[in-house]
Design a protein around this motif. Structure first.
Motif, short mmCIF file in Angstrom:
data_model
loop_
_atom_site.label_atom_id
_atom_site.label_comp_id
_atom_site.label_asym_id
_atom_site.label_seq_id
_atom_site.Cartn_x
_atom_site.Cartn_y
_atom_site.Cartn_z
N MET A 125 0.84 -1.19 0.00
CA MET A 125 0.00 0.00 0.00
C MET A 125 0.87 1.24 0.00
O MET A 125 2.05 1.18 0.37
CB MET A 125 -0.95 0.00 1.20
N LYS A 126 0.29 2.33 -0.41
CA LYS A 126 0.99 3.60 -0.46
C LYS A 126 0.22 4.58 0.42
O LYS A 126 -1.00 4.71 0.31
CB LYS A 126 1.04 4.11 -1.90
N ILE A 127 0.96 5.26 1.31
CA ILE A 127 0.35 6.27 2.16
C ILE A 127 1.16 7.55 1.96
O ILE A 127 2.36 7.58 2.24
CB ILE A 127 0.37 5.86 3.65
N PRO A 128 0.52 8.58 1.44
CA PRO A 128 1.26 9.81 1.16
C PRO A 128 1.69 10.51 2.45
O PRO A 128 1.01 10.44 3.47
CB PRO A 128 0.28 10.67 0.37
N LYS A 129 2.83 11.17 2.39
CA LYS A 129 3.33 11.95 3.53
C LYS A 129 2.40 13.13 3.76
O LYS A 129 2.06 13.87 2.82
CB LYS A 129 4.75 12.43 3.24
N MET A 130 2.00 13.29 5.01
CA MET A 130 1.13 14.40 5.39
C MET A 130 1.80 15.16 6.53
O MET A 130 2.55 14.58 7.32
CB MET A 130 -0.24 13.88 5.82
N ASP A 131 1.52 16.45 6.64
CA ASP A 131 2.14 17.27 7.69
C ASP A 131 1.92 16.68 9.08
O ASP A 131 2.80 16.72 9.92
CB ASP A 131 1.60 18.70 7.65
N LEU A 132 0.75 16.11 9.33
CA LEU A 132 0.48 15.57 10.65
C LEU A 132 1.34 14.35 10.99
O LEU A 132 1.39 13.92 12.13
CB LEU A 132 -1.00 15.21 10.81
N MET A 133 2.04 13.81 10.02
CA MET A 133 2.90 12.64 10.23
C MET A 133 4.36 13.02 10.47
O MET A 133 5.18 12.17 10.72
CB MET A 133 2.85 11.72 9.01
N THR A 134 4.68 14.30 10.37
CA THR A 134 6.09 14.71 10.49
C THR A 134 6.38 15.23 11.90
O THR A 134 5.49 15.73 12.59
CB THR A 134 6.44 15.80 9.47
N ARG A 135 7.62 15.09 12.28
CA ARG A 135 8.08 15.66 13.55
C ARG A 135 8.35 17.15 13.35
O ARG A 135 8.38 17.64 12.23
CB ARG A 135 9.36 14.94 13.99
N LYS A 136 8.60 17.83 14.44
CA LYS A 136 8.82 19.28 14.38
C LYS A 136 9.97 19.67 13.46
O LYS A 136 9.93 20.69 12.80
CB LYS A 136 9.06 19.83 15.78
N ALA A 137 10.99 18.82 13.38
CA ALA A 137 12.14 19.11 12.51
C ALA A 137 11.87 18.71 11.05
O ALA A 137 12.73 18.84 10.20
CB ALA A 137 13.37 18.37 13.02
N GLY A 138 10.66 18.20 10.77
CA GLY A 138 10.30 17.84 9.41
C GLY A 138 10.56 16.39 9.05
O GLY A 138 10.32 15.98 7.93
N MET A 139 11.08 15.61 10.01
CA MET A 139 11.35 14.19 9.74
C MET A 139 10.05 13.42 9.64
O MET A 139 9.07 13.74 10.33
CB MET A 139 12.23 13.59 10.84
N PHE A 140 10.07 12.41 8.82
CA PHE A 140 8.89 11.58 8.58
C PHE A 140 9.14 10.18 9.11
O PHE A 140 10.16 9.57 8.80
CB PHE A 140 8.59 11.54 7.08
N ASN A 141 8.23 9.68 9.93
CA ASN A 141 8.32 8.31 10.41
C ASN A 141 7.41 7.44 9.56
O ASN A 141 6.22 7.72 9.46
CB ASN A 141 7.90 8.21 11.88
N GLY A 142 7.98 6.41 8.97
CA GLY A 142 7.18 5.54 8.11
C GLY A 142 6.86 4.23 8.74
O GLY A 142 7.23 3.88 9.80
#
Length: 53
Positions: free
Chosen positions: A36-53
Motif C-alpha cells: 500500500m501507499k500512504i502519502p506523507k502528510m504534515d500531521l505525520m512529520t516531527r517538528k524538525a520535518g522528519m517523517f516516520n514511516g
C-alpha cells in the motif's frame, strides 16, 4: 491466493476509516504480500520535518 480471499482483503481495506483518513492506496494483494501507499502528510512529520514511516 483465491479470488475470494483477495476480495475479502480488498473490501476490508476499503472499509477502514483509518486507511481512508491516511489516504492509503492499495497497490498489490498477493499471496504473503500486500503493498500500500500512504502519502506523507504534515500531521505525520516531527517538528524538525522528519517523517516516520
Amino acid at each position: 491466493m483465491t479470488p475470494e480471499k483477495k476480495k475479502l482483503i480488498t473490501d476490508s481495506f476499503h472499509r477502514s476509516e483509518t486507511l481512508k483518513f491516511y489516504k492509503a492506496e492499495l497497490l498489490e494483494v498477493e499471496t504473503d504480500f500486500i503493498s500500500m501507499k500512504i502519502p506523507k502528510m504534515d500531521l505525520m512529520t516531527r517538528k524538525a520535518g522528519m517523517f516516520n514511516g
